[in-house]
Scaffold this motif. Sequence first.
Motif, PDB file in Angstrom:
ATOM      1  N   VAL A 178      40.769  31.941  40.355  1.00 36.94           N
ATOM      2  CA  VAL A 178      41.274  33.168  39.751  1.00 36.94           C
ATOM      3  C   VAL A 178      42.521  33.639  40.497  1.00 36.94           C
ATOM      4  CG1 VAL A 178      39.006  33.921  38.921  1.00 36.94           C
ATOM      5  CG2 VAL A 178      39.785  34.597  41.222  1.00 36.94           C
ATOM      6  N   VAL A 179      43.114  34.719  39.990  1.00 32.91           N
ATOM      7  CA  VAL A 179      44.242  35.380  40.634  1.00 32.91           C
ATOM      8  C   VAL A 179      43.869  36.839  40.835  1.00 32.91           C
ATOM      9  CG1 VAL A 179      46.616  36.173  40.320  1.00 32.91           C
ATOM     10  CG2 VAL A 179      46.003  33.830  39.723  1.00 32.91           C
ATOM     11  N   VAL A 180      44.137  37.373  42.013  1.00 32.27           N
ATOM     12  CA  VAL A 180      43.824  38.769  42.315  1.00 32.27           C
ATOM     13  C   VAL A 180      45.134  39.510  42.595  1.00 32.27           C
ATOM     14  CG1 VAL A 180      42.560  40.353  43.795  1.00 32.27           C
ATOM     15  CG2 VAL A 180      41.609  38.083  43.314  1.00 32.27           C
ATOM     16  N   LYS A 181      45.383  40.560  41.835  1.00 27.12           N
ATOM     17  CA  LYS A 181      46.557  41.405  42.053  1.00 27.12           C
ATOM     18  C   LYS A 181      46.100  42.676  42.756  1.00 27.12           C
ATOM     19  CE  LYS A 181      50.466  43.561  39.625  1.00 27.12           C
ATOM     20  NZ  LYS A 181      51.168  43.702  38.321  1.00 27.12           N
ATOM     21  N   ILE A 182      46.728  42.970  43.899  1.00 28.06           N
ATOM     22  CA  ILE A 182      46.303  44.082  44.746  1.00 28.06           C
ATOM     23  C   ILE A 182      47.480  45.016  44.991  1.00 28.06           C
ATOM     24  CG2 ILE A 182      45.323  44.721  46.976  1.00 28.06           C
ATOM     25  CD1 ILE A 182      44.113  41.882  47.073  1.00 28.06           C
ATOM     26  N   MET A 183      47.259  46.293  44.799  1.00 27.30           N
ATOM     27  CA  MET A 183      48.323  47.270  44.994  1.00 27.30           C
ATOM     28  C   MET A 183      48.562  47.518  46.476  1.00 27.30           C
ATOM     29  SD  MET A 183      48.650  51.052  43.312  1.00 27.30           S
ATOM     30  CE  MET A 183      50.286  51.771  43.100  1.00 27.30           C
ATOM     31  N   ALA A 184      49.811  47.753  46.832  1.00 25.38           N
ATOM     32  CA  ALA A 184      50.160  48.084  48.215  1.00 25.38           C
ATOM     33  C   ALA A 184      49.345  49.287  48.675  1.00 25.38           C
ATOM     34  CB  ALA A 184      51.656  48.379  48.324  1.00 25.38           C
TER      35      ALA A 184
ATOM     36  N   MET B 134      47.308  38.043  28.685  1.00 22.66           N
ATOM     37  CA  MET B 134      46.420  37.739  29.802  1.00 22.66           C
ATOM     38  C   MET B 134      45.340  38.812  29.911  1.00 22.66           C
ATOM     39  SD  MET B 134      45.356  35.824  32.138  1.00 22.66           S
ATOM     40  CE  MET B 134      46.610  34.533  32.216  1.00 22.66           C
ATOM     41  N   TYR B 135      44.116  38.368  30.152  1.00 18.35           N
ATOM     42  CA  TYR B 135      42.984  39.285  30.172  1.00 18.35           C
ATOM     43  C   TYR B 135      42.444  39.463  31.589  1.00 18.35           C
ATOM     44  CZ  TYR B 135      40.380  34.862  30.076  1.00 18.35           C
ATOM     45  OH  TYR B 135      39.902  33.601  30.353  1.00 18.35           O
ATOM     46  N   ILE B 136      41.656  40.507  31.762  1.00 15.42           N
ATOM     47  CA  ILE B 136      41.125  40.875  33.072  1.00 15.42           C
ATOM     48  C   ILE B 136      39.654  40.484  33.171  1.00 15.42           C
ATOM     49  CG2 ILE B 136      40.482  42.858  34.493  1.00 15.42           C
ATOM     50  CD1 ILE B 136      43.078  44.157  33.741  1.00 15.42           C
ATOM     51  N   ILE B 137      39.298  39.867  34.305  1.00 11.92           N
ATOM     52  CA  ILE B 137      37.909  39.473  34.550  1.00 11.92           C
ATOM     53  C   ILE B 137      37.155  40.588  35.267  1.00 11.92           C
ATOM     54  CG2 ILE B 137      36.427  37.835  35.767  1.00 11.92           C
ATOM     55  CD1 ILE B 137      38.712  35.786  35.506  1.00 11.92           C
TER      56      ILE B 137
ATOM     57  N   VAL C  31      41.473  41.269  38.621  1.00 14.52           N
ATOM     58  CA  VAL C  31      41.324  39.818  38.705  1.00 14.52           C
ATOM     59  C   VAL C  31      41.582  39.211  37.329  1.00 14.52           C
ATOM     60  CG1 VAL C  31      39.784  37.924  39.343  1.00 14.52           C
ATOM     61  CG2 VAL C  31      39.577  40.147  40.496  1.00 14.52           C
ATOM     62  N   MET C  32      42.388  38.145  37.299  1.00 13.74           N
ATOM     63  CA  MET C  32      42.717  37.444  36.063  1.00 13.74           C
ATOM     64  C   MET C  32      42.409  35.957  36.223  1.00 13.74           C
ATOM     65  SD  MET C  32      46.513  39.048  35.345  1.00 13.74           S
ATOM     66  CE  MET C  32      47.111  38.408  36.925  1.00 13.74           C
ATOM     67  N   PRO C  33      42.293  35.229  35.125  1.00 13.70           N
ATOM     68  CA  PRO C  33      42.186  33.769  35.235  1.00 13.70           C
ATOM     69  C   PRO C  33      43.434  33.195  35.894  1.00 13.70           C
ATOM     70  CG  PRO C  33      41.649  34.510  33.016  1.00 13.70           C
ATOM     71  CD  PRO C  33      42.228  35.689  33.732  1.00 13.70           C
ATOM     72  N   ARG C  34      43.274  32.079  36.547  1.00 15.07           N
ATOM     73  CA  ARG C  34      44.420  31.439  37.199  1.00 15.07           C
ATOM     74  C   ARG C  34      45.200  30.606  36.173  1.00 15.07           C
ATOM     75  NH1 ARG C  34      43.862  27.905  42.661  1.00 15.07           N
ATOM     76  NH2 ARG C  34      42.838  29.866  43.298  1.00 15.07           N
ATOM     77  N   ALA C  35      46.492  30.858  36.066  1.00 19.38           N
ATOM     78  CA  ALA C  35      47.348  30.074  35.182  1.00 19.38           C
ATOM     79  C   ALA C  35      47.800  28.803  35.895  1.00 19.38           C
ATOM     80  CB  ALA C  35      48.566  30.891  34.765  1.00 19.38           C
TER      81      ALA C  35
ATOM     82  N   LYS D  68      59.987  38.687  30.794  1.00 20.73           N
ATOM     83  CA  LYS D  68      60.864  37.773  31.524  1.00 20.73           C
ATOM     84  C   LYS D  68      60.071  36.512  31.837  1.00 20.73           C
ATOM     85  CE  LYS D  68      59.758  40.040  35.942  1.00 20.73           C
ATOM     86  NZ  LYS D  68      60.312  40.791  37.098  1.00 20.73           N
ATOM     87  N   PRO D  69      60.726  35.434  32.232  1.00 24.20           N
ATOM     88  CA  PRO D  69      60.009  34.170  32.444  1.00 24.20           C
ATOM     89  C   PRO D  69      58.860  34.265  33.440  1.00 24.20           C
ATOM     90  CG  PRO D  69      62.353  33.747  32.274  1.00 24.20           C
ATOM     91  CD  PRO D  69      62.194  35.243  32.276  1.00 24.20           C
ATOM     92  N   ALA D  70      58.998  35.072  34.503  1.00 18.63           N
ATOM     93  CA  ALA D  70      57.923  35.167  35.487  1.00 18.63           C
ATOM     94  C   ALA D  70      56.664  35.783  34.913  1.00 18.63           C
ATOM     95  CB  ALA D  70      58.389  35.981  36.694  1.00 18.63           C
ATOM     96  N   ASN D  71      56.788  36.514  33.804  1.00 18.52           N
ATOM     97  CA  ASN D  71      55.630  37.159  33.188  1.00 18.52           C
ATOM     98  C   ASN D  71      55.092  36.393  31.986  1.00 18.52           C
ATOM     99  OD1 ASN D  71      55.689  39.209  35.065  1.00 18.52           O
ATOM    100  ND2 ASN D  71      56.968  40.553  33.804  1.00 18.52           N
ATOM    101  N   VAL D  72      55.575  35.188  31.807  1.00 20.52           N
ATOM    102  CA  VAL D  72      55.059  34.294  30.763  1.00 20.52           C
ATOM    103  C   VAL D  72      54.304  33.171  31.456  1.00 20.52           C
ATOM    104  CG1 VAL D  72      55.660  32.748  28.861  1.00 20.52           C
ATOM    105  CG2 VAL D  72      56.942  34.877  29.188  1.00 20.52           C
ATOM    106  N   LEU D  73      53.000  33.168  31.311  1.00 21.55           N
ATOM    107  CA  LEU D  73      52.135  32.233  32.032  1.00 21.55           C
ATOM    108  C   LEU D  73      51.636  31.139  31.104  1.00 21.55           C
ATOM    109  CD1 LEU D  73      49.972  34.837  34.001  1.00 21.55           C
ATOM    110  CD2 LEU D  73      52.225  33.910  34.599  1.00 21.55           C
ATOM    111  N   PHE D  74      51.354  29.968  31.700  1.00 22.83           N
ATOM    112  CA  PHE D  74      50.828  28.840  30.940  1.00 22.83           C
ATOM    113  C   PHE D  74      49.418  28.511  31.399  1.00 22.83           C
ATOM    114  CE2 PHE D  74      55.387  28.272  30.679  1.00 22.83           C
ATOM    115  CZ  PHE D  74      55.581  27.930  29.337  1.00 22.83           C
ATOM    116  N   GLY D  75      48.502  28.485  30.443  1.00 29.38           N
ATOM    117  CA  GLY D  75      47.153  28.018  30.706  1.00 29.38           C
ATOM    118  C   GLY D  75      47.047  26.547  30.357  1.00 29.38           C
ATOM    119  N   THR D  76      45.830  26.065  30.184  1.00 27.51           N
ATOM    120  CA  THR D  76      45.620  24.655  29.856  1.00 27.51           C
ATOM    121  C   THR D  76      46.195  24.347  28.479  1.00 27.51           C
ATOM    122  OG1 THR D  76      43.426  25.175  28.963  1.00 27.51           O
ATOM    123  CG2 THR D  76      43.544  24.497  31.268  1.00 27.51           C
ATOM    124  N   GLY D  77      46.720  23.138  28.351  1.00 21.90           N
ATOM    125  CA  GLY D  77      47.251  22.698  27.069  1.00 21.90           C
ATOM    126  C   GLY D  77      48.505  23.427  26.624  1.00 21.90           C
TER     127      GLY D  77
END
Length: 489
Positions: free
Chosen positions: A52-58, A87-90, A103-107, A150-159
């Motif tokens: 997974v990916v965890v985003k944490i605020m300062a 993208m969805y939240i776990i 927490v989000m799925p890992r791209a 922007k490109p950094a906010n466009v994620l690729f999952g499987t396939g």
Amino acid sequence: MMDDDTTDADFLSPDQLQSLLPGFRLDAKPLSSTAMSRVYLASDTRLHDRKVVVKIMAAYLAELPGFRKRFLREIELMAELEHPHIMYIIAAARNQDRPLYFVMPRAETDLKARLADGALDPQETARVITQVASALDFAHDRGVFHRDVKPANVLFGTGGHVYLSDFGVAKHAAGEDLTRAGDSIGTRRYTAPEVYSASRAKDSEAKPDGPLDRFGDVYSLGAVLFHCLTGKRPFDEADDMTVAELHRKGVVPRIAEVRPDLPAAFDAIAAKAMSSEPELRYATCGELAEAFSKAVARSEAETVVGRDAGERAARVDRTGGDAAAGAGRGGDYRKAGGGRRSPGLAVAALVAGLLAGGALSYLAFGADAGTSAQGGVVEGSVDPTVEPVTGDDQAHRAPVVGECLTADEDYVVVACDSEAAAQRVYRIVTDPEDPNPEQPKHNDAAFEVCGSDASVEYAYRYSDSALREGREWNPDTDRIYYVICVQEP
């Protein structure tokens, strides 16, 4: 990869985070970092070490009500917008939790990383843009405007499945705009000028509202389209102050300046999406994606129609050519065999299928790229339409596969069942290989394009750069624009 100059003092240490988030095992170093948050790769220890990916605020910002409210709203928006390409939240923090995280799925990767290796091809670009457009229009219909596409906010999952992420500066039409006065919104080279500086404006006229908010995301999607096709950011060579000045002057970056080999239609679509006047852009992101997908399909159809008897695909001609400017018959009637046949069944079936699907683009070869020739439609123009000729009607324009011509030197298209029909077009190949550049009339090139089958009896017409400029052929510098293969109907 670190995105700015934030220090470790701005964030909790990995050991502190681990004790506060016992269900997740975080990597020692963050994947990315901004002034507001850090993103860590992690494993969900409660679910068989799911990646997974965890985003944490300062930590220091989490104590400030405004920033805390914005982070919590990002969680709320992502939880609310259930869509296949958002993208969805776990899991996520509650209002009073410390630290603030979700927490989000890992791209597998993101578009920024993909583009670091160079531009995408048009087909892949269309797939990406279409998926992002679907996510944005879904959000727009529910009153949510992303404002940082922007490109950094466009994620690729499987396939190759695409997700739109990061709603940190998103605006909800029914809610409070949490951007502080004086802040910049989004990212300079991808964000519409009226959005980027909206919070700096003292009056509401400079600030998009209601339906106009859509146009800001349309601009950003157009900027992403530009980057995908060119491998460069819009205004890539300019500094931020210069970009701001270019925006004020209404300057739009041009794909053709970076990739002159791409169809003119691509440039026109990106330019419309990135117009300095919001009302002149596409009304929705879906309209932008549809226009670009159609342009890609037309380009592919032209290449397929010009394919040499199922062999190598011909490269699509990017110049426009100039049949009406004096390119007549190639001067050589090559008889490859004693028999004579109608256009090949494979080509006929292909053309019929393209016509049935509305995908066949009419090639025209005007004197200058971007202009029409005697009613024809120049390659790259949007939604070309050419009425078929019937009965005794005639049309002076570029032909397409399956149409008939008179025996005249110029292109006079007639009904194939009329007495004037002398030649049926059975193949058009743009930018063909030239196996013998020393031949001014391109006999060998035409043979490869039109008559490699011994049973084919044909004539051909062509255009090249020497004809267009009214001079003798130079084998070292000139090129063939197209070869048109014709037979008796």
